[in-house]
Design a protein around this motif. Structure first.
Motif, PDB file in Angstrom:
ATOM      1  N   TYR A 185      71.408   0.302 -56.868  1.00 49.39           N
ATOM      2  CA  TYR A 185      72.698  -0.341 -56.656  1.00 49.39           C
ATOM      3  C   TYR A 185      73.095  -0.143 -55.189  1.00 49.39           C
ATOM      4  O   TYR A 185      73.436   0.976 -54.787  1.00 49.39           O
ATOM      5  CB  TYR A 185      73.762   0.262 -57.574  1.00 49.39           C
ATOM      6  CG  TYR A 185      73.589  -0.131 -59.026  1.00 49.39           C
ATOM      7  CD1 TYR A 185      74.267  -1.214 -59.561  1.00 49.39           C
ATOM      8  CD2 TYR A 185      72.716   0.577 -59.862  1.00 49.39           C
ATOM      9  CE1 TYR A 185      74.103  -1.589 -60.894  1.00 49.39           C
ATOM     10  CE2 TYR A 185      72.538   0.211 -61.187  1.00 49.39           C
ATOM     11  CZ  TYR A 185      73.239  -0.872 -61.692  1.00 49.39           C
ATOM     12  OH  TYR A 185      73.059  -1.245 -63.006  1.00 49.39           O
ATOM     13  N   PRO A 186      73.026  -1.195 -54.375  1.00 49.06           N
ATOM     14  CA  PRO A 186      73.297  -1.041 -52.940  1.00 49.06           C
ATOM     15  C   PRO A 186      74.786  -0.863 -52.658  1.00 49.06           C
ATOM     16  O   PRO A 186      75.642  -0.990 -53.554  1.00 49.06           O
ATOM     17  CB  PRO A 186      72.795  -2.363 -52.360  1.00 49.06           C
ATOM     18  CG  PRO A 186      73.022  -3.348 -53.453  1.00 49.06           C
ATOM     19  CD  PRO A 186      72.736  -2.597 -54.734  1.00 49.06           C
ATOM     20  N   ARG A 187      75.105  -0.572 -51.415  1.00 51.37           N
ATOM     21  CA  ARG A 187      76.502  -0.498 -51.009  1.00 51.37           C
ATOM     22  C   ARG A 187      77.173  -1.849 -51.281  1.00 51.37           C
ATOM     23  O   ARG A 187      76.529  -2.889 -51.189  1.00 51.37           O
ATOM     24  CB  ARG A 187      76.612  -0.148 -49.521  1.00 51.37           C
ATOM     25  CG  ARG A 187      75.917   1.156 -49.117  1.00 51.37           C
ATOM     26  CD  ARG A 187      76.430   2.338 -49.935  1.00 51.37           C
ATOM     27  NE  ARG A 187      75.962   3.618 -49.447  1.00 51.37           N
ATOM     28  CZ  ARG A 187      74.910   4.266 -49.913  1.00 51.37           C
ATOM     29  NH1 ARG A 187      74.181   3.733 -50.878  1.00 51.37           N
ATOM     30  NH2 ARG A 187      74.563   5.444 -49.433  1.00 51.37           N
ATOM     31  N   ASP A 188      78.448  -1.814 -51.596  1.00 49.68           N
ATOM     32  CA  ASP A 188      79.127  -3.053 -51.988  1.00 49.68           C
ATOM     33  C   ASP A 188      80.056  -3.596 -50.911  1.00 49.68           C
ATOM     34  O   ASP A 188      80.883  -4.459 -51.170  1.00 49.68           O
ATOM     35  CB  ASP A 188      79.903  -2.854 -53.293  1.00 49.68           C
ATOM     36  CG  ASP A 188      80.918  -1.709 -53.204  1.00 49.68           C
ATOM     37  OD1 ASP A 188      81.113  -1.158 -52.095  1.00 49.68           O
ATOM     38  OD2 ASP A 188      81.511  -1.366 -54.246  1.00 49.68           O
ATOM     39  N   SER A 189      79.915  -3.082 -49.684  1.00 51.45           N
ATOM     40  CA  SER A 189      80.704  -3.615 -48.569  1.00 51.45           C
ATOM     41  C   SER A 189      79.919  -3.452 -47.276  1.00 51.45           C
ATOM     42  O   SER A 189      79.039  -2.575 -47.168  1.00 51.45           O
ATOM     43  CB  SER A 189      82.051  -2.882 -48.446  1.00 51.45           C
ATOM     44  OG  SER A 189      81.874  -1.569 -47.941  1.00 51.45           O
ATOM     45  N   LEU A 190      80.235  -4.282 -46.291  1.00 47.63           N
ATOM     46  CA  LEU A 190      79.548  -4.186 -45.000  1.00 47.63           C
ATOM     47  C   LEU A 190      79.883  -2.875 -44.292  1.00 47.63           C
ATOM     48  O   LEU A 190      79.042  -2.321 -43.574  1.00 47.63           O
ATOM     49  CB  LEU A 190      79.941  -5.377 -44.122  1.00 47.63           C
ATOM     50  CG  LEU A 190      79.447  -6.754 -44.598  1.00 47.63           C
ATOM     51  CD1 LEU A 190      79.970  -7.850 -43.682  1.00 47.63           C
ATOM     52  CD2 LEU A 190      77.920  -6.795 -44.660  1.00 47.63           C
ATOM     53  N   LYS A 191      81.096  -2.373 -44.500  1.00 48.35           N
ATOM     54  CA  LYS A 191      81.492  -1.105 -43.879  1.00 48.35           C
ATOM     55  C   LYS A 191      80.624   0.048 -44.385  1.00 48.35           C
ATOM     56  O   LYS A 191      80.137   0.875 -43.599  1.00 48.35           O
ATOM     57  CB  LYS A 191      82.966  -0.822 -44.179  1.00 48.35           C
ATOM     58  CG  LYS A 191      83.499   0.446 -43.534  1.00 48.35           C
ATOM     59  CD  LYS A 191      84.977   0.624 -43.843  1.00 48.35           C
ATOM     60  CE  LYS A 191      85.528   1.893 -43.194  1.00 48.35           C
ATOM     61  NZ  LYS A 191      86.984   2.059 -43.515  1.00 48.35           N
ATOM     62  N   LYS A 192      80.411   0.095 -45.690  1.00 50.95           N
ATOM     63  CA  LYS A 192      79.561   1.141 -46.268  1.00 50.95           C
ATOM     64  C   LYS A 192      78.107   0.968 -45.822  1.00 50.95           C
ATOM     65  O   LYS A 192      77.406   1.949 -45.569  1.00 50.95           O
ATOM     66  CB  LYS A 192      79.654   1.112 -47.792  1.00 50.95           C
ATOM     67  CG  LYS A 192      81.005   1.523 -48.340  1.00 50.95           C
ATOM     68  CD  LYS A 192      81.046   1.396 -49.859  1.00 50.95           C
ATOM     69  CE  LYS A 192      82.417   1.730 -50.418  1.00 50.95           C
ATOM     70  NZ  LYS A 192      82.472   1.542 -51.906  1.00 50.95           N
ATOM     71  N   LEU A 193      77.662  -0.279 -45.746  1.00 49.01           N
ATOM     72  CA  LEU A 193      76.299  -0.546 -45.290  1.00 49.01           C
ATOM     73  C   LEU A 193      76.118  -0.090 -43.843  1.00 49.01           C
ATOM     74  O   LEU A 193      75.084   0.480 -43.490  1.00 49.01           O
ATOM     75  CB  LEU A 193      75.988  -2.038 -45.412  1.00 49.01           C
ATOM     76  CG  LEU A 193      74.571  -2.456 -45.034  1.00 49.01           C
ATOM     77  CD1 LEU A 193      73.559  -1.938 -46.046  1.00 49.01           C
ATOM     78  CD2 LEU A 193      74.463  -3.991 -44.925  1.00 49.01           C
ATOM     79  N   TRP A 194      77.130  -0.356 -43.013  1.00 48.03           N
ATOM     80  CA  TRP A 194      77.074   0.076 -41.610  1.00 48.03           C
ATOM     81  C   TRP A 194      76.898   1.585 -41.518  1.00 48.03           C
ATOM     82  O   TRP A 194      76.045   2.082 -40.792  1.00 48.03           O
ATOM     83  CB  TRP A 194      78.345  -0.365 -40.881  1.00 48.03           C
ATOM     84  CG  TRP A 194      78.344   0.052 -39.435  1.00 48.03           C
ATOM     85  CD1 TRP A 194      78.597   1.297 -38.931  1.00 48.03           C
ATOM     86  CD2 TRP A 194      78.049  -0.771 -38.296  1.00 48.03           C
ATOM     87  NE1 TRP A 194      78.485   1.301 -37.559  1.00 48.03           N
ATOM     88  CE2 TRP A 194      78.144   0.049 -37.148  1.00 48.03           C
ATOM     89  CE3 TRP A 194      77.734  -2.126 -38.157  1.00 48.03           C
ATOM     90  CZ2 TRP A 194      77.935  -0.451 -35.864  1.00 48.03           C
ATOM     91  CZ3 TRP A 194      77.516  -2.613 -36.875  1.00 48.03           C
ATOM     92  CH2 TRP A 194      77.620  -1.785 -35.747  1.00 48.03           C
ATOM     93  N   ARG A 195      77.704   2.326 -42.277  1.00 48.75           N
ATOM     94  CA  ARG A 195      77.605   3.791 -42.248  1.00 48.75           C
ATOM     95  C   ARG A 195      76.221   4.265 -42.697  1.00 48.75           C
ATOM     96  O   ARG A 195      75.640   5.188 -42.113  1.00 48.75           O
ATOM     97  CB  ARG A 195      78.672   4.404 -43.161  1.00 48.75           C
ATOM     98  CG  ARG A 195      80.097   4.255 -42.641  1.00 48.75           C
ATOM     99  CD  ARG A 195      81.087   4.756 -43.675  1.00 48.75           C
ATOM    100  NE  ARG A 195      82.456   4.648 -43.212  1.00 48.75           N
ATOM    101  CZ  ARG A 195      83.520   4.840 -43.991  1.00 48.75           C
ATOM    102  NH1 ARG A 195      83.346   5.150 -45.266  1.00 48.75           N
ATOM    103  NH2 ARG A 195      84.741   4.720 -43.502  1.00 48.75           N
ATOM    104  N   GLN A 196      75.706   3.640 -43.743  1.00 49.68           N
ATOM    105  CA  GLN A 196      74.396   4.022 -44.272  1.00 49.68           C
ATOM    106  C   GLN A 196      73.299   3.819 -43.239  1.00 49.68           C
ATOM    107  O   GLN A 196      72.485   4.725 -42.992  1.00 49.68           O
ATOM    108  CB  GLN A 196      74.100   3.211 -45.532  1.00 49.68           C
ATOM    109  CG  GLN A 196      72.764   3.548 -46.180  1.00 49.68           C
ATOM    110  CD  GLN A 196      72.454   2.629 -47.360  1.00 49.68           C
ATOM    111  OE1 GLN A 196      73.014   1.540 -47.489  1.00 49.68           O
ATOM    112  NE2 GLN A 196      71.564   3.067 -48.234  1.00 49.68           N
ATOM    113  N   TYR A 197      73.259   2.649 -42.619  1.00 49.54           N
ATOM    114  CA  TYR A 197      72.167   2.351 -41.684  1.00 49.54           C
ATOM    115  C   TYR A 197      72.376   2.995 -40.315  1.00 49.54           C
ATOM    116  O   TYR A 197      71.400   3.258 -39.601  1.00 49.54           O
ATOM    117  CB  TYR A 197      71.931   0.842 -41.589  1.00 49.54           C
ATOM    118  CG  TYR A 197      70.978   0.387 -42.668  1.00 49.54           C
ATOM    119  CD1 TYR A 197      69.627   0.199 -42.405  1.00 49.54           C
ATOM    120  CD2 TYR A 197      71.414   0.224 -43.978  1.00 49.54           C
ATOM    121  CE1 TYR A 197      68.738  -0.169 -43.406  1.00 49.54           C
ATOM    122  CE2 TYR A 197      70.538  -0.140 -44.990  1.00 49.54           C
ATOM    123  CZ  TYR A 197      69.203  -0.330 -44.697  1.00 49.54           C
ATOM    124  OH  TYR A 197      68.331  -0.672 -45.697  1.00 49.54           O
TER     125      TYR A 197
END
Length: 329
Positions: free
Chosen positions: A209-221
């Motif tokens: 289940y991937p991150r559900d927002s671009l903000k969370k995705l940014w932090r992850q990557y």
């Protein structure tokens, strides 16, 4: 019969823990041969209390608390007390097929590999997550990282999560706790460097289940990029050239922007880079969305941009931090 230990680092995963433990309890591998070690990194939600509640229901569940909070330190705590012949890393954001553990054991026994794993299959909960799923199974999004593609099988340089033979950790050591976000890649790099083998098979199935927002995705990557610099610094050479491309892209943008203030010289660098990137972005976004739904074109393009910039900036931030420390000393 081989015994297995499930290693589960947890931090603020209250919403995913029920699905995780449902997956574990539905495994077709004998429950008596499984012990579970969940390490909570001082979650600020109800994760720890949920884990303690599950401990009352599952006798072979051990719950630890990790004040250092990071995933690699939690994994190391779990490894130290694990009793299984095979050690299987699990992630709370993932749902596991009922035969997941059985297939991990079978692959280790059949191939003789030191680490085995499956492809990353993604379950989307909203349109952003759907766009992330599309972008992270694209060559343009994640490069040639083979476990992202379900048609790949054979020996590889890394897999998603992974099931290890116990002796791997006594031979090459534990996860590097200084490389948060890149601990898996670095461990697998050490494993291969010392003659070990990693096998990717479609028989091992799980759903992330991937991150559900671009903000969370940014932090992850950003964290992935930051950690990857540490891997390269530790081992001198990059584990793969794909890890350098986002940083070089961001660096070329920075150089172009800064040098454009001096008689516009930077425009000669900046414009070709931007035009080339936008061209590639358009082509790959179309390629990614035309088979599914073009209505996701804009979101997929934003996800690609987020992946590239956050990873590249994370990598460059880590390199600048290290340079600053070096200069101070």
């Amino acid at each position: 019969m081989k015994t297995v230990s499930l290693l589960i680092p947890v931090y603020n995963e209250a919403s995913f823990l029920p699905l995780l433990f449902q997956s574990i309890q539905q495994q077709d591998y004998p429950q008596a041969a499984i012990d579970i070690i969940a390490v909570d990194g001082h979650s600020t939600d109800t994760s720890f209390s949920l884990l303690k509640a599950y401990q009352q229901q599952i006798p072979k569940l051990t719950v630890l608390s990790n004040p250092r909070r990071s995933a690699p330190s939690s994994l190391n705590m779990a490894i130290q007390i694990a009793q299984g012949d095979y050690l299987i890393r699990m992630d709370s954001h993932t749902e596991y097929a009922p035969d997941y553990i059985r297939q991990c054991v079978a692959a280790l026994d059949k191939t003789g590999a030191d680490n085995v794993g499956g492809h990353i299959r993604i379950k989307a909960t909203n349109r952003v997550a759907q766009a992330i799923a599309l972008a992270t199974t694209s060559l343009f999004g994640v490069g040639n990282s083979q476990f992202h593609y379900t048609d790949q099988e054979g020996y590889v340089d890394t897999v998603y999560l992974g099931a290890y033979r116990r002796q791997v950790f006594t031979t090459i050591g534990y996860y590097d706790e200084n490389l948060i976000g890149a601990e898996d890649d670095e461990l697998n790099y050490r494993l291969i460097k010392q003659g070990g083998k990693i096998y990717l098979t479609a028989a091992i199935q799980s759903y992330y289940y991937p991150r559900d927002s671009l903000k969370k995705l940014w932090r992850q990557y950003f964290q992935y990029g930051y950690g990857k610099f540490g891997v390269i610094r530790k081992h001198t050479l990059p584990t793969s050239i794909r890890h350098l491309i986002p940083a070089l892209f961001v660096l070329s943008l920075l150089i172009g922007i800064l040098s454009s203030f001096y008689h516009g010289l930077g425009l000669y660098l900046l414009l070709p880079v931007i035009v080339s990137y936008l061209f590639a972005l358009t082509i790959f976004t179309l390629q990614t969305t035309y088979k599914t739904t073009l209505s996701l074109f804009g979101l997929v393009a934003l996800v690609f941009i987020t992946l590239h910039l956050s990873y590249g900036i994370g990598f460059l931030t880590a390199s600048a931090t290290q340079l600053s420390k070096h200069l101070r000393h």
